[in-house]
Design an enzyme around this catalytic site. Structure first.
Site, short mmCIF file in Angstrom:
data_model
loop_
_atom_site.label_atom_id
_atom_site.label_comp_id
_atom_site.label_asym_id
_atom_site.label_seq_id
_atom_site.Cartn_x
_atom_site.Cartn_y
_atom_site.Cartn_z
N GLY A 161 0.81 -1.20 0.00
CA GLY A 161 0.00 0.00 0.00
C GLY A 161 0.85 1.25 0.00
N SER A 162 0.31 2.31 0.63
CA SER A 162 0.94 3.64 0.54
C SER A 162 2.32 3.73 1.18
CB SER A 162 0.01 4.69 1.15
OG SER A 162 -1.17 4.82 0.38
N ALA A 163 2.69 2.75 2.01
CA ALA A 163 4.05 2.77 2.55
C ALA A 163 5.07 2.72 1.42
CB ALA A 163 4.26 1.59 3.50
#
Length: 534
Positions: free
Chosen positions: A253-255
């Site tokens: 995801g956004s990590a």
């Protein structure tokens, strides 16, 4: 006549001396059947994580047994659960040695000894014991009944020097030099305890995390839940008990946006104040790339990072281009299986063919799966001056790490990433990760899980890639929760800012003092909290 006889005998002796048997047979005596000795395994402070203890085992010499029925009756009077047919087969095999039962108790030995069974004896063996229990199970692994390592660091020992000693017939009962790991048992316990609390609180099916020294690559803690008791290795075979940090591969995801942002900044053409159009979603084929909390405006790189804009991050990746994007991720090691002392490792899942839409979706953490340990190593490079250092479970000096390091981004890019990570905790999606005095920075990520080939709107994986202190980074902390649920106190949200970010804060507040990081409690202005020279 006597001379001829002596010549014949001498010739026969010479012939026998020079002959090689077709199939040489070596009969093992009971002492050679004893399980192998293993070295103690210690944490970095000298606490014992694994050790050998002496236990008694029961064996028989079938070629010395005359009344099989009587022997069976005596043995089963002490061990009524033994399979009689299997026992009879062993005792009538005519072999010189067979095991009857391994690892018996002192009282069982005394009872058998009092029966005085001919052809039956006892041997003292080595049995592996793990004083820390499940706390270090996914790192240490486990051994089989013969004390041979078959998983984790135990297998690493056997694949290396210990296996060679055993094959040479050595190291059966000898006291071996202890092996010291980089793990800190106190930090390991603290991380596991907090992950267990978060699993319970957010009703997650699994959790994982790691703490790594960003300058040496040493892993101070690595936890994957559910774990297992290494003295009951059969439990480790259950699918949900895999080591999610090294064996599992996930979309983060956004990590993942931290890596995309570093890539863009490292080109030299894009700066923190550079702008990208995030006013409208991006239509690609039959799909739409939108933002979770849309800003609907032109955004700077700084805005894109703290508001976690998918649109802005995708446009940053397109500005670098598909070839440049692939080259950068390959440089971070995301195209290869991560190698550590643990034999178990998962291979990344890479799109093939890799199209422009692949670059756009991978930019914000969808479409490419990697092992979390790879994200840990690459994340450390973002804030340690740009050096990718292979992670290790063995003690390593900073000088030793320098010889293994590869420069993957420029030092000034690393400074900018430290600034953005701190900014995200002060003003962005990771506010709940802040720990007073430790200047925590990081990037949150929430990825929808793939179920039956489609992204599920009901199941998510949340991650947080963090570091402290951003003024002078020393440690990287990675936290992951699998399928956390929304709660009343999180207003029904199950995104990473509500679960893994506060979990990381709890871990850092407990681990930092253990690792000797002194908090800076001097009062400062809010803007000074972001002070990173770049």
């Amino acid at each position: 006549a006597f001379g001829v006889v002596y010549l014949v005998i001498a010739g026969r002796l010479m012939l026998l001396a020079t002959m090689t048997p077709d199939a040489p047979v070596h009969y093992l005596d009971p002492g050679e059947q004893v399980s192998h000795a293993r070295p103690d395994i210690l944490d970095r402070a000298g606490n014992v994580l694994a050790t050998d203890i002496n236990v008694q085992s029961l064996y028989a010499e079938p070629n010395k047994i005359y009344d099989v029925d009587e022997v069976i009756e005596d043995i089963t009077s002490v061990f009524p659960k033994l399979d009689v047919s299997d026992l009879r087969a062993k005792l009538t095999s005519g072999k010189q040695f067979v095991w009857i039962k391994r690892e018996i108790t002192p009282s069982e030995k005394a009872e058998l000894h009092s029966l005085g069974i001919a052809g039956v004896g006892f041997l003292e063996e080595n049995k592996r014991a793990y004083p820390a229990g499940a706390i270090t199970s996914h790192v240490l692994g486990y051994v089989n009944i013969d004390n041979q390592g078959i998983a984790g660091f135990e297998k690493h020992l056997d694949d290396g020097w210990l296996g060679a000693l055993h094959q040479a017939g050595l190291a059966r009962n000898e006291a071996l030099e202890p092996v010291r790991l980089s793990l800190d048992l106190r930090a390991q316990h603290a991380m596991r305890d907090e992950l267990l609390n978060s699993m319970d609180k957010f009703k997650a099916k699994a959790a994982a995390g790691a703490v790594m020294d960003v300058h040496t690559g040493e892993l101070l803690a690595l936890v994957s839940l559910p774990d297992f008791d290494p003295e009951r290795p059969v439990d480790a075979l259950e699918p949900e008990r895999i080591n999610r940090m090294t064996t599992g591969v996930f979309e983060l995801g956004s990590a993942f946006k931290a890596f995309t942002t570093a890539m863009a900044l490292d080109t030299g053409r894009i700066g923190i104040s550079s702008t990208f159009d995030a006013r409208k979603p991006i239509r690609v084929g039959g799909s739409t790339i939108g933002d979770y909390h849309a800003e609907n405006r032109i955004m700077t790189v700084e805005d894109i990072y703290i508001h976690s804009s998918n649109i802005g991050t995708a446009r940053m990746a397109l500005a670098v281009g598909v070839p440049g994007h692939k080259d950068f991720l390959r440089k971070l090691g995301f195209f290869d299986r991560m190698t550590t002392e643990l034999p178990e490792s998962g291979a990344p899942i890479i799109p093939n063919p890799w199209r422009e839409v692949s670059t756009m979706t991978i930019a914000f953490g969808h479409g490419m799966s990697i092992a979390p340990i790879q994200a840990v190593a690459a994340g450390a490079a973002l804030i340690n001056g740009g050096k990718l250092i292979p992670p290790t479970f063995m003690p390593r000096s900073q000088e030793g790490a320098e010889t293994l390091a590869h420069q993957v981004i420029r030092p000034d890019t690393s400074d900018k990433m430290r600034y953005l990570m701190r900014l995200n905790v002060v003003k962005g999606t990771a506010k709940k990760a802040d720990v007073p005095g430790y200047y925590v920075g990081g990037k949150t990520g929430t990825a929808e899980k793939v179920v039956d080939g489609r992204y599920s709107g009901k199941k998510v994986l949340t991650t947080f890639l963090s570091t402290f202190p951003t003024t002078d980074p020393k440690y990287l902390v990675f936290v992951m929760l699998d399928e956390p649920q929304g709660l009343k106190e999180t207003h029904g949200y199950r995104t990473s800012g509500w679960n893994v970010a506060p979990t990381a804060a709890n871990i850092i507040s407990r681990v930092a003092p253990i690792l000797g990081v002194v908090p800076d409690m001097q009062p400062v202005e809010s803007e000074e909290l972001l002070s990173v020279s770049y």
